[in-house]
Design a protein around this motif. Structure first.
Motif, PDB file in Angstrom:
ATOM      1  N   LEU A 190      43.810  27.074  36.942  1.00 20.88           N
ATOM      2  CA  LEU A 190      44.141  28.475  36.684  1.00 20.88           C
ATOM      3  C   LEU A 190      42.889  29.308  36.430  1.00 20.88           C
ATOM      4  CD1 LEU A 190      46.361  30.581  36.300  1.00 20.88           C
ATOM      5  CD2 LEU A 190      46.480  29.923  33.883  1.00 20.88           C
ATOM      6  N   GLN A 241      41.352  30.001  39.746  1.00 19.81           N
ATOM      7  CA  GLN A 241      42.186  30.969  40.452  1.00 19.81           C
ATOM      8  C   GLN A 241      41.948  32.389  39.922  1.00 19.81           C
ATOM      9  OE1 GLN A 241      45.894  28.527  39.758  1.00 19.81           O
ATOM     10  NE2 GLN A 241      46.461  29.457  41.706  1.00 19.81           N
ATOM     11  N   GLY A 242      41.930  32.524  38.603  1.00 19.37           N
ATOM     12  CA  GLY A 242      41.758  33.841  38.000  1.00 19.37           C
ATOM     13  C   GLY A 242      40.434  34.474  38.357  1.00 19.37           C
ATOM     14  N   SER A 302      40.273  35.124  42.331  1.00 17.18           N
ATOM     15  CA  SER A 302      41.213  36.146  42.810  1.00 17.18           C
ATOM     16  C   SER A 302      40.605  37.537  42.681  1.00 17.18           C
ATOM     17  CB  SER A 302      42.538  36.073  42.055  1.00 17.18           C
ATOM     18  OG  SER A 302      42.356  36.400  40.688  1.00 17.18           O
ATOM     19  N   SER A 303      39.811  37.763  41.628  1.00 19.20           N
ATOM     20  CA  SER A 303      39.194  39.079  41.438  1.00 19.20           C
ATOM     21  C   SER A 303      38.086  39.334  42.447  1.00 19.20           C
ATOM     22  CB  SER A 303      38.642  39.197  40.006  1.00 19.20           C
ATOM     23  OG  SER A 303      37.615  38.247  39.772  1.00 19.20           O
ATOM     24  N   SER A 316      45.910  37.196  45.438  1.00 17.31           N
ATOM     25  CA  SER A 316      46.671  36.662  44.315  1.00 17.31           C
ATOM     26  C   SER A 316      46.198  35.266  43.945  1.00 17.31           C
ATOM     27  CB  SER A 316      48.160  36.609  44.670  1.00 17.31           C
ATOM     28  OG  SER A 316      48.391  35.639  45.688  1.00 17.31           O
ATOM     29  N   HIS A 317      46.579  34.836  42.740  1.00 19.85           N
ATOM     30  CA  HIS A 317      46.260  33.481  42.311  1.00 19.85           C
ATOM     31  C   HIS A 317      46.829  32.458  43.291  1.00 19.85           C
ATOM     32  CE1 HIS A 317      45.543  34.456  37.761  1.00 19.85           C
ATOM     33  NE2 HIS A 317      44.887  35.273  38.576  1.00 19.85           N
ATOM     34  N   GLU A 318      48.061  32.705  43.729  1.00 18.78           N
ATOM     35  CA  GLU A 318      48.717  31.770  44.633  1.00 18.78           C
ATOM     36  C   GLU A 318      47.974  31.671  45.962  1.00 18.78           C
ATOM     37  OE1 GLU A 318      51.332  33.111  41.523  1.00 18.78           O
ATOM     38  OE2 GLU A 318      50.201  34.235  43.036  1.00 18.78           O
ATOM     39  N   VAL A 337      44.794  32.228  46.463  1.00 20.82           N
ATOM     40  CA  VAL A 337      43.545  31.494  46.234  1.00 20.82           C
ATOM     41  C   VAL A 337      43.805  29.994  46.269  1.00 20.82           C
ATOM     42  CG1 VAL A 337      41.744  30.964  44.544  1.00 20.82           C
ATOM     43  CG2 VAL A 337      42.431  33.334  44.931  1.00 20.82           C
ATOM     44  N   PHE A 338      44.873  29.560  45.605  1.00 13.76           N
ATOM     45  CA  PHE A 338      45.199  28.136  45.542  1.00 13.76           C
ATOM     46  C   PHE A 338      45.512  27.591  46.933  1.00 13.76           C
ATOM     47  CE2 PHE A 338      48.108  24.537  44.822  1.00 13.76           C
ATOM     48  CZ  PHE A 338      47.345  23.790  43.951  1.00 13.76           C
TER      49      PHE A 338
END
Length: 348
Positions: free
Chosen positions: A52, A55-56, A59-60, A65-67, A69-70
């Motif tokens: 996470l 991802q956070g 993502s920026s 989105s986080h999803e 990125v994953f």
């Protein structure tokens, strides 16, 4: 293409500050990060926390989105660091190269791929074997690695499902089929995690509840790469096999003796290790207590700690990527070794 590996320390499972600094100072671009492997402490919660955090941050920088990125960047969080293992992560960087090596030299390259999302009833089955086979082939093609002989290391992170061992077994055998180490016709459902005569000597697999598909990173050497890195591979027949350890570094171009010089140590970028000491109850005919002592439930961590100490004593480094798995990942009790080294002064 140019390929690079960057190793960063982690002060806690959610520490991505080193990556944040690299991005803010524009030393790397977020778009160039194609995969991340982390050696994190703790259990699934810590792995999820680390995922996470990546991802956070990303993502920026990637404005997604986080999803997303994953889905775009395979993140392999290898939990539980015992002994002297140092929590850290390795960034896999790919970008347009600005140089061409002479003499058609092969240099380090990697490719990433993912299987389709696995249904619960597909995890740990022959369907997963076939999915991973195709993913490994796709990653090889992406890396422009022409020959399976030039593949040196395959890292797979797969779903845990109802039985993580079967999922890991299916993934390892899928990779073995792609690398022509095992014939597909020789694998049946009953083979998974049972027939240990079937294995890959270049594949390491980890399973996690955070995964819904098998994520694959194939590493090898390619003439299409302009990297100054080179990767080798080898097998330690058991946890004490220093001859096999040295041969894996010779395969990476380091013609060292019983010890490495300081310069040689500094040119080692990462070592990928799969530890298998816990697969057997003995080492060289002597009983060990990984399965019988008070820490028996943590036998995999003990195997990783031993491998980290033995390999680390040779390279002078505790930030080694160690996973543990006996599910068709090398002969039972062996360690799989893949050193990545920086080439200095031209050709190997």
């Amino acid at each position: 293409m140019n390929y690079e590996l960057i190793r960063c320390d982690m002060e806690h499972p959610g520490d991505v500050s080193a990556l944040q600094t690299l991005l803010k100072e524009e030393k790397i671009k977020a778009e160039s990060i194609k995969a991340i492997i982390a050696q994190t402490e703790g259990d699934g919660y810590s792995r999820g926390y680390a995922t996470l955090a990546f991802q956070g941050l990303l993502s920026s920088f990637l404005s997604m989105s986080h999803e997303a990125v994953f889905e775009q960047i395979p993140m392999m969080m290898i939990g539980k660091t015992g002994g002297l293992m140092t929590p850290h992560y390795t960034l896999f960087i790919q970008e347009e190269g600005d140089k061409v090596h002479q003499f058609n030299e092969k240099r380090f390259a990697f490719g990433v791929a993912s299987t389709p999302v696995l249904d619960e009833n597909e995890i740990g089955t022959l369907k997963q074997v076939d999915y991973v086979t195709e993913a490994v082939k796709q990653a090889m093609e992406q890396a422009d690695i022409k020959s399976i002989d030039d593949v040196k290391c395959v890292e797979v992170k797969c779903p845990w499902g109802v039985g993580g061992s079967l999922s890991k077994a299916a993934s390892a055998l899928g990779s073995a089929v792609a690398l022509e180490e095992v014939e597909r016709e020789s694998i049946s459902q009953e083979s998974l995690n049972r027939d240990h005569s079937l294995y890959s000597v270049k594949t390491s697999v980890s399973a996690g509840q955070e995964q819904v598909s098998a994520r694959v990173i194939v590493m090898g050497n390619s003439t299409a790469s302009s990297s100054d890195l080179y990767i080798g591979s080898g097998v330690m027949e058991d946890a004490l096999d220093v001859v096999g350890l040295r041969k894996s570094f010779e395969n990476a171009g380091i013609k060292a003796g019983s010890t490495l010089s300081n310069d040689e140590m500094e040119n080692i970028v990462q070592v990928f290790v799969n530890a298998g000491a816990d697969a057997l109850s003995t080492v060289r005919g002597r009983r060990h207590t990984m399965h019988t002592d008070a820490l028996a439930m943590h036998s995999g961590i003990l195997a990783k700690a031993v491998a980290n100490a033995v390999v680390g004593s040779y390279v002078g480094e505790t930030r080694i990527l160690c996973s543990a798995g006996s599910e068709h990942q090398g002969p039972q009790g062996s360690n799989l070794i893949a050193p990545v080294v920086r080439v200095t002064g031209g050709a190997l």
